[in-house]
Design a protein around this motif. Structure first.
Motif, PDB file in Angstrom:
ATOM      1  N   PRO A  97       0.808  -1.224   0.000  1.00 35.35           N
ATOM      2  CA  PRO A  97       0.000   0.000   0.000  1.00 35.35           C
ATOM      3  C   PRO A  97       0.843   1.277   0.000  1.00 35.35           C
ATOM      4  CG  PRO A  97      -0.193  -1.137   2.104  1.00 35.35           C
ATOM      5  CD  PRO A  97       0.609  -2.020   1.207  1.00 35.35           C
ATOM      6  N   PHE A  98       2.047   1.217   0.567  1.00 34.37           N
ATOM      7  CA  PHE A  98       2.935   2.379   0.596  1.00 34.37           C
ATOM      8  C   PHE A  98       4.329   1.972   0.151  1.00 34.37           C
ATOM      9  CE2 PHE A  98      -0.338   3.495   3.637  1.00 34.37           C
ATOM     10  CZ  PHE A  98      -0.625   4.808   3.280  1.00 34.37           C
ATOM     11  N   LEU A  99       5.024   2.925  -0.484  1.00 33.42           N
ATOM     12  CA  LEU A  99       6.399   2.712  -0.925  1.00 33.42           C
ATOM     13  C   LEU A  99       7.296   3.708  -0.210  1.00 33.42           C
ATOM     14  CD1 LEU A  99       5.745   2.662  -4.764  1.00 33.42           C
ATOM     15  CD2 LEU A  99       6.291   0.689  -3.346  1.00 33.42           C
ATOM     16  N   ARG A 100       8.458   3.253   0.190  1.00 37.08           N
ATOM     17  CA  ARG A 100       9.442   4.156   0.763  1.00 37.08           C
ATOM     18  C   ARG A 100      10.154   4.872  -0.377  1.00 37.08           C
ATOM     19  NH1 ARG A 100      13.317   2.605   5.802  1.00 37.08           N
ATOM     20  NH2 ARG A 100      14.187   4.668   6.063  1.00 37.08           N
ATOM     21  N   LEU A 101      10.512   6.127  -0.166  1.00 37.28           N
ATOM     22  CA  LEU A 101      11.248   6.847  -1.203  1.00 37.28           C
ATOM     23  C   LEU A 101      12.552   6.112  -1.494  1.00 37.28           C
ATOM     24  CD1 LEU A 101      10.916  10.613  -0.231  1.00 37.28           C
ATOM     25  CD2 LEU A 101      10.047   9.511  -2.272  1.00 37.28           C
ATOM     26  N   PRO A 102      12.938   6.017  -2.768  1.00 35.61           N
ATOM     27  CA  PRO A 102      14.199   5.338  -3.077  1.00 35.61           C
ATOM     28  C   PRO A 102      15.383   6.162  -2.591  1.00 35.61           C
ATOM     29  CG  PRO A 102      13.262   6.316  -5.049  1.00 35.61           C
ATOM     30  CD  PRO A 102      12.257   6.488  -3.953  1.00 35.61           C
ATOM     31  N   ARG A 103      16.512   5.511  -2.403  1.00 38.97           N
ATOM     32  CA  ARG A 103      17.723   6.219  -1.992  1.00 38.97           C
ATOM     33  C   ARG A 103      18.186   7.125  -3.118  1.00 38.97           C
ATOM     34  NH1 ARG A 103      20.884   1.283   1.039  1.00 38.97           N
ATOM     35  NH2 ARG A 103      19.492   1.276   2.822  1.00 38.97           N
ATOM     36  N   SER A 104      18.980   8.104  -2.773  1.00 39.68           N
ATOM     37  CA  SER A 104      19.516   9.035  -3.763  1.00 39.68           C
ATOM     38  C   SER A 104      20.292   8.265  -4.824  1.00 39.68           C
ATOM     39  CB  SER A 104      20.419  10.045  -3.067  1.00 39.68           C
ATOM     40  OG  SER A 104      20.899  10.967  -3.999  1.00 39.68           O
ATOM     41  N   SER A 157      14.165  12.556  -6.693  1.00 39.65           N
ATOM     42  CA  SER A 157      13.874  13.988  -6.811  1.00 39.65           C
ATOM     43  C   SER A 157      12.535  14.233  -7.503  1.00 39.65           C
ATOM     44  CB  SER A 157      15.005  14.719  -7.541  1.00 39.65           C
ATOM     45  OG  SER A 157      15.156  14.211  -8.840  1.00 39.65           O
ATOM     46  N   PHE A 158      12.200  13.428  -8.520  1.00 38.41           N
ATOM     47  CA  PHE A 158      10.916  13.596  -9.183  1.00 38.41           C
ATOM     48  C   PHE A 158       9.771  13.229  -8.247  1.00 38.41           C
ATOM     49  CE2 PHE A 158       7.440  12.299 -12.036  1.00 38.41           C
ATOM     50  CZ  PHE A 158       7.265  13.502 -12.701  1.00 38.41           C
ATOM     51  N   LEU A 159       9.940  12.150  -7.481  1.00 36.37           N
ATOM     52  CA  LEU A 159       8.907  11.788  -6.502  1.00 36.37           C
ATOM     53  C   LEU A 159       8.735  12.882  -5.467  1.00 36.37           C
ATOM     54  CD1 LEU A 159       9.621   7.990  -5.973  1.00 36.37           C
ATOM     55  CD2 LEU A 159       7.580   8.992  -6.979  1.00 36.37           C
ATOM     56  N   ASN A 160       9.836  13.495  -5.030  1.00 34.02           N
ATOM     57  CA  ASN A 160       9.734  14.607  -4.076  1.00 34.02           C
ATOM     58  C   ASN A 160       8.947  15.764  -4.671  1.00 34.02           C
ATOM     59  OD1 ASN A 160      10.876  13.897  -1.586  1.00 34.02           O
ATOM     60  ND2 ASN A 160      12.939  14.097  -2.418  1.00 34.02           N
ATOM     61  N   CYS A 161       9.140  16.045  -5.958  1.00 31.14           N
ATOM     62  CA  CYS A 161       8.370  17.102  -6.616  1.00 31.14           C
ATOM     63  C   CYS A 161       6.881  16.776  -6.627  1.00 31.14           C
ATOM     64  CB  CYS A 161       8.860  17.308  -8.054  1.00 31.14           C
ATOM     65  SG  CYS A 161      10.489  18.027  -8.173  1.00 31.14           S
ATOM     66  N   ALA A 177       0.435  22.019  -3.465  1.00 33.47           N
ATOM     67  CA  ALA A 177      -0.628  21.139  -3.953  1.00 33.47           C
ATOM     68  C   ALA A 177       0.004  19.841  -4.469  1.00 33.47           C
ATOM     69  CB  ALA A 177      -1.414  21.819  -5.067  1.00 33.47           C
ATOM     70  N   PRO A 178       0.296  18.906  -3.577  1.00 32.72           N
ATOM     71  CA  PRO A 178       0.941  17.661  -4.016  1.00 32.72           C
ATOM     72  C   PRO A 178       0.045  16.853  -4.954  1.00 32.72           C
ATOM     73  CG  PRO A 178       0.393  17.548  -1.684  1.00 32.72           C
ATOM     74  CD  PRO A 178       0.059  18.929  -2.140  1.00 32.72           C
ATOM     75  N   GLU A 179       0.655  16.266  -5.969  1.00 31.60           N
ATOM     76  CA  GLU A 179      -0.100  15.483  -6.939  1.00 31.60           C
ATOM     77  C   GLU A 179      -0.224  14.017  -6.520  1.00 31.60           C
ATOM     78  OE1 GLU A 179       0.610  16.618 -11.153  1.00 31.60           O
ATOM     79  OE2 GLU A 179       2.352  17.622 -10.286  1.00 31.60           O
ATOM     80  N   VAL A 180       0.650  13.582  -5.604  1.00 33.96           N
ATOM     81  CA  VAL A 180       0.638  12.208  -5.112  1.00 33.96           C
ATOM     82  C   VAL A 180       0.618  12.259  -3.586  1.00 33.96           C
ATOM     83  CG1 VAL A 180       1.938  10.051  -5.024  1.00 33.96           C
ATOM     84  CG2 VAL A 180       1.883  11.364  -7.138  1.00 33.96           C
ATOM     85  N   GLU A 181      -0.210  11.418  -2.974  1.00 30.47           N
ATOM     86  CA  GLU A 181      -0.325  11.406  -1.512  1.00 30.47           C
ATOM     87  C   GLU A 181       0.877  10.722  -0.869  1.00 30.47           C
ATOM     88  OE1 GLU A 181      -3.944   9.394  -0.625  1.00 30.47           O
ATOM     89  OE2 GLU A 181      -5.176  10.886  -1.638  1.00 30.47           O
ATOM     90  N   SER A 182       1.264  11.231   0.302  1.00 28.61           N
ATOM     91  CA  SER A 182       2.344  10.612   1.068  1.00 28.61           C
ATOM     92  C   SER A 182       2.111  10.877   2.546  1.00 28.61           C
ATOM     93  CB  SER A 182       3.704  11.166   0.643  1.00 28.61           C
ATOM     94  OG  SER A 182       3.830  12.517   1.030  1.00 28.61           O
ATOM     95  N   ILE A 183       2.776  10.101   3.372  1.00 28.49           N
ATOM     96  CA  ILE A 183       2.717  10.307   4.817  1.00 28.49           C
ATOM     97  C   ILE A 183       4.134  10.265   5.369  1.00 28.49           C
ATOM     98  CG2 ILE A 183       0.406   9.321   5.064  1.00 28.49           C
ATOM     99  CD1 ILE A 183       1.739   6.763   6.127  1.00 28.49           C
ATOM    100  N   VAL A 184       4.299  10.861   6.542  1.00 31.46           N
ATOM    101  CA  VAL A 184       5.593  10.835   7.223  1.00 31.46           C
ATOM    102  C   VAL A 184       5.396  10.156   8.565  1.00 31.46           C
ATOM    103  CG1 VAL A 184       7.490  12.188   8.160  1.00 31.46           C
ATOM    104  CG2 VAL A 184       6.312  12.975   6.126  1.00 31.46           C
ATOM    105  N   ILE A 185       6.265   9.217   8.862  1.00 33.78           N
ATOM    106  CA  ILE A 185       6.231   8.539  10.163  1.00 33.78           C
ATOM    107  C   ILE A 185       7.422   9.046  10.956  1.00 33.78           C
ATOM    108  CG2 ILE A 185       6.377   6.328  11.338  1.00 33.78           C
ATOM    109  CD1 ILE A 185       5.122   5.068   8.854  1.00 33.78           C
TER     110      ILE A 185
END
Length: 122
Positions: free
Chosen positions: A52-59, A71-75, A81-89
């Motif tokens: 259901p969730f993916l961790r951001l890939p390493r640099s 970097s594109f995922l961060n954008c 107004a984020p285009e993709v949902e994310s959460i921070v734990i």
């Protein structure tokens, strides 16, 4: 004496099982039930296996699902107004944490970008 050592060593060893092919789709007793559930729920096999969730890939690495860079995922996930949902734990009181990207939201974003087809974009 060597036979005794070999016998003791062989006790813990697993013998190789004969190589067999995986069962055909019809042979599995649950395949018909699973297929019916996928059809009723409208779930594709690919979607059923994704987390259901993916961790951001390493640099320097790419997302295993989309192929996007970090970097594109961060954008896509940061900004006004984020285009993709994310959460921070985060642990209480901490600044840093783990950012997780919603797989469903990411796939929806990709689908909304264009039409899938065999030919190239025109």
């Amino acid at each position: 004496m060597t036979n005794d050592v070999n016998a003791r060593c062989a006790r813990g060893r697993k013998t190789a099982s004969p190589v067999t092919s995986p069962p055909e789709r019809g042979e599995d007793k649950f395949s018909a039930l699973a297929e019916a559930m996928r059809e009723v729920l409208g779930v594709t096999e690919t979607a059923a296996t994704l987390p259901p969730f993916l961790r951001l890939p390493r640099s320097g690495e790419r997302c295993p699902v989309s192929g996007f860079s970090r970097s594109f995922l961060n954008c896509l996930i940061l900004g006004g107004a984020p285009e993709v949902e994310s959460i921070v734990i985060r642990k209480p009181g901490k600044v840093r944490g783990i950012r997780l990207v919603s797989t469903e939201s990411l796939l929806d974003f990709i689908r909304a970008q264009g039409v899938l087809g065999k030919g190239g974009a025109k």
